[in-house]
Design a protein around this motif. Structure first.
Motif, PDB file in Angstrom:
ATOM      1  N   ALA A  10       0.823  -1.210   0.000  1.00 50.90           N
ATOM      2  CA  ALA A  10       0.000   0.000   0.000  1.00 50.90           C
ATOM      3  C   ALA A  10       0.861   1.265   0.000  1.00 50.90           C
ATOM      4  O   ALA A  10       0.508   2.273  -0.637  1.00 50.90           O
ATOM      5  CB  ALA A  10      -0.920  -0.003   1.219  1.00 50.90           C
ATOM      6  N   SER A  11       1.994   1.220   0.696  1.00 54.15           N
ATOM      7  CA  SER A  11       2.850   2.409   0.780  1.00 54.15           C
ATOM      8  C   SER A  11       3.614   2.672  -0.510  1.00 54.15           C
ATOM      9  O   SER A  11       4.033   3.801  -0.784  1.00 54.15           O
ATOM     10  CB  SER A  11       3.844   2.265   1.937  1.00 54.15           C
ATOM     11  N   THR A  12       3.818   1.618  -1.318  1.00 59.66           N
ATOM     12  CA  THR A  12       4.574   1.773  -2.569  1.00 59.66           C
ATOM     13  C   THR A  12       3.707   1.601  -3.813  1.00 59.66           C
ATOM     14  O   THR A  12       4.227   1.674  -4.935  1.00 59.66           O
ATOM     15  CB  THR A  12       5.709   0.732  -2.617  1.00 59.66           C
ATOM     16  N   ASN A  13       2.402   1.377  -3.615  1.00 63.37           N
ATOM     17  CA  ASN A  13       1.479   1.124  -4.716  1.00 63.37           C
ATOM     18  C   ASN A  13       1.909  -0.092  -5.549  1.00 63.37           C
ATOM     19  O   ASN A  13       1.685  -0.143  -6.758  1.00 63.37           O
ATOM     20  CB  ASN A  13       1.368   2.361  -5.626  1.00 63.37           C
ATOM     21  N   GLY A  14       2.538  -1.042  -4.875  1.00 67.59           N
ATOM     22  CA  GLY A  14       2.985  -2.247  -5.556  1.00 67.59           C
ATOM     23  C   GLY A  14       1.960  -3.357  -5.441  1.00 67.59           C
ATOM     24  O   GLY A  14       0.921  -3.208  -4.783  1.00 67.59           O
ATOM     25  N   ARG A  53       0.166  -6.819  -4.268  1.00 65.93           N
ATOM     26  CA  ARG A  53       0.096  -7.568  -3.022  1.00 65.93           C
ATOM     27  C   ARG A  53       0.679  -8.953  -3.216  1.00 65.93           C
ATOM     28  O   ARG A  53       0.514  -9.568  -4.257  1.00 65.93           O
ATOM     29  CB  ARG A  53      -1.349  -7.664  -2.532  1.00 65.93           C
TER      30      ARG A  53
END
Length: 310
Positions: A61-65, A67
């Motif tokens: 979530a913090s890197t928009n990567g 899951r």
């Protein structure tokens, strides 16, 4: 900081109950120490997987990567975690065998009090941290305290007791290796990801050993109460204890944390006396006090040396 310190102390108390419950299981059933070590890991693994999954989701979530269900680890990072799992497997087996042979009190004092002193000493040649004179004095005191513990029950000395002491010393050496590898690790792997992979590797290593040694045969002797005790060891001291410890570490200085953790062997000795009737005697109590003070001094000295403080 007070709340954090209390959480760490509570974690030490929960960890201390492991050997007490294990001793009850060994006395009342045919459960083998290695089998209990494996069961403890198996019970805890789903819990730590959920915590690892939460870490991975937060990172995504913090890197928009994307899951992930499994962490993306570099070969070096995976090798370090595998080494930690190897140490964990050996420690689980040797420590619980020692508890079965010589009792919870002495086994825990030797297994858990010697490693911090050995780490402080080995940090010089392995990590380049120059040992301070107070560290060397603490090492001598720790050896003296351990010798007093061993001598406290010398009248019952025999092959079984000697083997139990050697297993406790092996557990101390293995745990020292675990601590040294943890300090060497600079991969930045999140806490619960490290815990899950470490426990998974340890369980996979213990599984064939337990299978080939016939350790699963003892499961037939376990009743409902015994399975509840196994579940307790896997959930309360392992899962809840580690969560309390890592939560407390967030607001507690490292030096203070290392000192508070030394309460665990003292908690074990006290519980073993109150619940199991294990008595150290005057020599053993003096040795336990000397050993614990040596750990506190060595831990504080090691932390100060690593931060450049005098």
């Amino acid at each position: 900081m007070i709340r954090g310190a209390l959480l760490i102390a509570f974690a030490a108390l929960l960890w201390a109950t492991t050997s007490i419950v294990a001793k009850f299981l060994f006395a009342a059933t045919d459960l083998q120490p290695l089998t209990l070590g494996l069961l403890r890991l198996v019970v805890a693994l789903p819990f730590f997987w959920l915590l690892m999954k939460r870490e991975l989701d937060q990172a995504a979530a913090s890197t928009n990567g994307p899951r992930r269900l499994w962490p993306a680890l570099a070969p070096r990072g995976l090798l370090v975690l595998a080494a930690l799992g190897l140490f964990q497997a050996f420690y689980q087996g040797s420590y619980l065998i020692a508890v079965d042979m010589i009792g919870a009190g002495i086994a825990t004092l030797i297994s858990l009090c010697l490693p911090p002193v050995l780490v402080a000493l080995l940090s010089a040649p392995l990590l380049g941290e120059k040992p301070r004179p107070v560290t060397l004095i603490a090492l001598v005191a720790a050896i003296a305290g351990t010798a007093m513990l061993v001598a406290s029950d010398i009248e019952t000395a025999g092959a079984l007791r000697l083997a139990g002491i050697l297993m406790a010393l092996l557990a101390a050496i293995v745990y020292t290796g675990f601590n040294m590898t943890s300090r060497y690790n600079s991969t930045g792997t999140p806490v619960f990801t490290t815990a899950f992979v470490c426990f998974l590797v340890a369980a996979l290593l213990l599984l064939p050993v337990v299978w080939l040694s016939g350790g699963f045969a003892g499961l037939a002797s376990l009743g409902l109460k015994d399975w509840l005790m196994v579940a307790y060891i896997g959930v309360v001291p392992t899962c809840v204890g580690y969560v309390c410890f890592f939560t407390g570490m967030k607001t507690t200085p490292a030096t203070l944390s290392s000192i508070i953790v030394t309460l665990e062997p003292l908690f074990v000795a006290l519980l073993a006396w109150l619940i199991l009737g294990e008595i150290l005697g005057v020599t053993g109590i003096a040795g336990a006090i000397i050993l614990t003070l040596a750990v506190i001094v060595a831990s504080a000295s090691s932390r100060n040396a690593s931060t450049g403080k005098e």
